[in-house]
Design an enzyme around this catalytic site. Structure first.
Site, PDB file in Angstrom:
ATOM      1  N   LYS A 212      39.751 -28.378   5.460  1.00  0.00           N
ATOM      2  CA  LYS A 212      40.969 -28.370   4.629  1.00  0.00           C
ATOM      3  C   LYS A 212      41.041 -27.084   3.786  1.00  0.00           C
ATOM      4  O   LYS A 212      42.090 -26.432   3.687  1.00  0.00           O
ATOM      5  CB  LYS A 212      40.952 -29.610   3.732  1.00  0.00           C
ATOM      6  CG  LYS A 212      41.967 -29.610   2.644  1.00  0.00           C
ATOM      7  CD  LYS A 212      43.357 -29.712   3.205  1.00  0.00           C
ATOM      8  CE  LYS A 212      44.354 -29.368   2.139  1.00  0.00           C
ATOM      9  NZ  LYS A 212      45.591 -30.047   2.281  1.00  0.00           N
ATOM     10  N   CYS A 266      48.086 -26.395  -4.138  1.00  0.00           N
ATOM     11  CA  CYS A 266      47.127 -26.393  -3.037  1.00  0.00           C
ATOM     12  C   CYS A 266      46.661 -24.990  -2.702  1.00  0.00           C
ATOM     13  O   CYS A 266      45.507 -24.632  -2.879  1.00  0.00           O
ATOM     14  CB  CYS A 266      47.771 -27.018  -1.803  1.00  0.00           C
ATOM     15  SG  CYS A 266      48.514 -28.601  -2.157  1.00  0.00           S
TER      16      CYS A 266
HETATM   17  N1  SAJ Z   1      54.764 -18.840   0.690  1.00  0.00           N
HETATM   18  C1  SAJ Z   1      55.096 -17.507   0.790  1.00  0.00           C
HETATM   19  N2  SAJ Z   1      55.302 -16.982   2.022  1.00  0.00           N
HETATM   20  C2  SAJ Z   1      55.184 -17.725   3.163  1.00  0.00           C
HETATM   21  C3  SAJ Z   1      54.826 -19.068   3.065  1.00  0.00           C
HETATM   22  C4  SAJ Z   1      54.625 -19.610   1.807  1.00  0.00           C
HETATM   23  O1  SAJ Z   1      55.223 -16.805  -0.217  1.00  0.00           O
HETATM   24  O2  SAJ Z   1      55.390 -17.169   4.239  1.00  0.00           O
HETATM   25  C5  SAJ Z   1      54.546 -19.441  -0.636  1.00  0.00           C
HETATM   26  C6  SAJ Z   1      55.505 -20.566  -0.956  1.00  0.00           C
HETATM   27  O3  SAJ Z   1      56.718 -20.083  -1.438  1.00  0.00           O
HETATM   28  C7  SAJ Z   1      54.716 -21.328  -1.985  1.00  0.00           C
HETATM   29  C8  SAJ Z   1      53.286 -21.164  -1.510  1.00  0.00           C
HETATM   30  O4  SAJ Z   1      53.274 -20.055  -0.645  1.00  0.00           O
HETATM   31  O5  SAJ Z   1      54.865 -20.757  -3.280  1.00  0.00           O
HETATM   32  C9  SAJ Z   1      52.724 -22.363  -0.796  1.00  0.00           C
HETATM   33  O6  SAJ Z   1      53.710 -22.933   0.048  1.00  0.00           O
HETATM   34  P1  SAJ Z   1      53.389 -23.424   1.524  1.00  0.00           P
HETATM   35  O7  SAJ Z   1      54.649 -23.879   2.123  1.00  0.00           O
HETATM   36  O8  SAJ Z   1      52.631 -22.389   2.262  1.00  0.00           O
HETATM   37  O9  SAJ Z   1      52.356 -24.596   1.323  1.00  0.00           O
HETATM   38  P2  SAJ Z   1      52.279 -25.901   0.378  1.00  0.00           P
HETATM   39  O10 SAJ Z   1      51.454 -25.566  -0.807  1.00  0.00           O
HETATM   40  O11 SAJ Z   1      53.587 -26.526   0.154  1.00  0.00           O
HETATM   41  O12 SAJ Z   1      51.447 -26.854   1.368  1.00  0.00           O
HETATM   42  C10 SAJ Z   1      50.200 -26.391   1.885  1.00  0.00           C
HETATM   43  C11 SAJ Z   1      50.190 -26.642   3.403  1.00  0.00           C
HETATM   44  N3  SAJ Z   1      49.045 -25.966   4.008  1.00  0.00           N
HETATM   45  C12 SAJ Z   1      49.183 -25.120   5.041  1.00  0.00           C
HETATM   46  O13 SAJ Z   1      50.252 -24.840   5.524  1.00  0.00           O
HETATM   47  C13 SAJ Z   1      47.925 -24.548   5.602  1.00  0.00           C
HETATM   48  C14 SAJ Z   1      50.166 -28.131   3.673  1.00  0.00           C
HETATM   49  O14 SAJ Z   1      50.015 -28.381   5.070  1.00  0.00           O
HETATM   50  C15 SAJ Z   1      49.013 -28.784   2.898  1.00  0.00           C
HETATM   51  O15 SAJ Z   1      48.979 -30.181   3.117  1.00  0.00           O
HETATM   52  C16 SAJ Z   1      49.228 -28.525   1.439  1.00  0.00           C
HETATM   53  O16 SAJ Z   1      49.178 -27.107   1.222  1.00  0.00           O
HETATM   54  C17 SAJ Z   1      48.149 -29.206   0.640  1.00  0.00           C
HETATM   55  O17 SAJ Z   1      48.439 -30.245   0.044  1.00  0.00           O
HETATM   56  O18 SAJ Z   1      46.994 -28.734   0.660  1.00  0.00           O
END
Ligand code: SAJ
Length: 414
Positions: A212, A266
């Site tokens: 994870k 996360c």
């Molecule tokens: N973000 C960017 N650029 C991107 C993708 C995301 O700047 O290309 C930013 C988002 O705006 C946000 C942050 O990253 O601020 C995190 O967003 P996210 O959509 O990447 O992830 P979370 O935090 O909503 O959810 C993540 C997920 N993990 C992965 O994709 C590996 C989810 O599957 C997990 O279950 C979750 O963390 C968790 O609970 O750990």
């Protein structure tokens, strides 16, 4: 083994959808939370968080009698712990909620029960959780004492659903299940199979914990790469969104999107658990965290420079949530940026966040929450902080004659 009664401890963004998923498969589910408001809301058949489709599921589960919430744990056949694991000072993992939850359920455990930790955890947390329960229940045996012959079985099954898509991902995603013994893992797999359509893959608890953390660190490192590129491109006067679109046409390149920083509870947190466990070796992972954590400061500097062009600038900030189409403000870089700007430009800031009804207390009085239309009419400087669907539909004509800082590439993708 039939799990007739399932208890979910922690009814937040993960626990509540999970409880509702079991209930939808006609399992008796007892949800436990320390928050009276959450308990009351759920027992009314409503929800206290924003997640598409969750309201319907919870409403059905409660009215059909499959789900009820309570403040104190009750006996069950399986317990799932889905509480937060924040970090404390110095980015050290803080297991206090897991400790409280495991101590709280210890008194109602009986022979044959299964306890699954779902919370994202540093390596070793599942064993620690089992130790806390064993301490309070010397009359029962646990896997660390009796291996496959223990009275209580313990496993780790990290949640991996994406906020905003939880209901679909909960069912469709594969699950990694780490038992403290192989049999513990198999039992947990049986439990999850009642609603998971993805594959449930077995391993040991420590590997599941690290898996994870690895997933979220992978994403953090890749977002850091995009964020670093965006700063370099600003310097070189290159449109980073176009650049990434072009580079991603290569069959083996898949760059993520830059933004104002990385938020949520996360991705901005979990990599630190790896850094904490192996500080000398986690060099890339630590640097990525720092690159992403530095991004809000970079955006603030850009806004300050843009604002200097006006005598008394009105600045409109579009979005407060940590990412698109959700109401979650936790660890939000947008919120951090607005806080800083509010101090510097008190009374000159308007904020648009379509997913919340009132501002967080920390911003009340210094900024005004308003509709998109009103904000655009008033603003000299427009800062796009979140790529909410409403902002993507924004008519570029409305931005003419304004200075626009688009941290999400909303306009580049229009
Ligand atoms: N973000 C960017 N650029 C991107 C993708 C995301 O700047 O290309 C930013 C988002 O705006 C946000 C942050 O990253 O601020 C995190 O967003 P996210 O959509 O990447 O992830 P979370 O935090 O909503 O959810 C993540 C997920 N993990 C992965 O994709 C590996 C989810 O599957 C997990 O279950 C979750 O963390 C968790 O609970 O750990």
């Amino acid at each position: 083994m039939e799990f007739e009664v399932i208890s979910v401890i922690g009814l937040g963004y993960i626990g509540l959808p999970t409880a509702a998923a079991f209930a939808a498969r006609r399992k008796q589910v007892i949800g436990v939370d320390v928050d009276q408001h959450a308990v009351d809301t759920i027992n009314r058949g409503a929800i206290h968080i924003v997640e598409p489709e969750l309201d319907m599921l919870v409403h059905a589960a409660v009215t059909q009698g499959y789900l009820r919430a309570t403040l104190t744990p009750e006996p069950a056949d399986a317990f799932l712990i889905a509480v937060p694991t924040p970090f404390a000072d110095g980015h050290k993992p803080d297991l206090r909620y897991i400790e409280a939850a495991s101590r709280a359920i210890a008194s109602v455990l009986k022979k044959g029960d299964l306890v699954v930790l779902e919370s994202t955890s540093p390596v070793g947390a599942t064993e620690q959780m089992a130790a806390w329960m064993a301490e309070l229940r010397p009359d029962l045996s646990f896997p660390q004492q009796k291996g496959e012959n223990s009275d209580v079985r313990v496993a780790h099954c990290p949640e991996r659903v994406l906020p905003g898509y939880v209901i679909r991902e909960l069912v469709e995603n594969d699950r990694v299940i780490g038992g403290m013994t192989p049999r513990c893992g198999e039992l947990a797999r049986e439990l999850y199979r009642s609603f998971v359509r993805g594959e449930c893959v077995l391993t040991d608890a420590r590997t599941a914990e690290m898996c994870k953390l690895t997933e979220n660190s992978f994403r953090d490192v890749n977002i850091a790469f995009a964020n670093e590129l965006s700063v370099i491109c600003d310097r070189l006067d290159i449109n980073v969104w176009e650049l990434i679109r072009l580079a991603n046409r290569h069959p083996r390149v898949s760059i993520l999107q830059p933004g104002p920083g990385v938020g949520g509870h996360c991705i901005a947190v979990d990599p630190w658990f790896i850094v904490d466990a192996a500080p000398e070796h986690a060099r890339l992972i630590r640097t990525a965290r720092n690159v992403n954590d530095d991004k809000p400061r970079y955006v603030i500097d850009r806004v300050e420079r843009a604002a200097m062009r006006f005598r008394v600038p009105v600045i409109a900030c579009l979005g407060l949530a940590f990412k698109a189409n959700i109401d979650d403000l936790r660890e939000s870089p947008a919120l951090e940026i607005v806080h800083e700007l509010a101090e510097r430009f008190a009374g000159q800031l308007v904020v648009v966040e379509p997913n919340i009804r009132c501002l967080p207390a920390s911003l009340e009085g210094s900024v005004r929450l308003c509709e998109l239309n009103e904000a655009l009419t008033e603003a000299d400087v427009v800062v796009i902080l979140v790529d909410h669907a409403q902002f993507k539909r924004l008519d570029p004509v409305r931005l003419q004659a304004k200075v626009v800082i688009d941290t999400r590439g909303v306009l580049a993708h229009a």
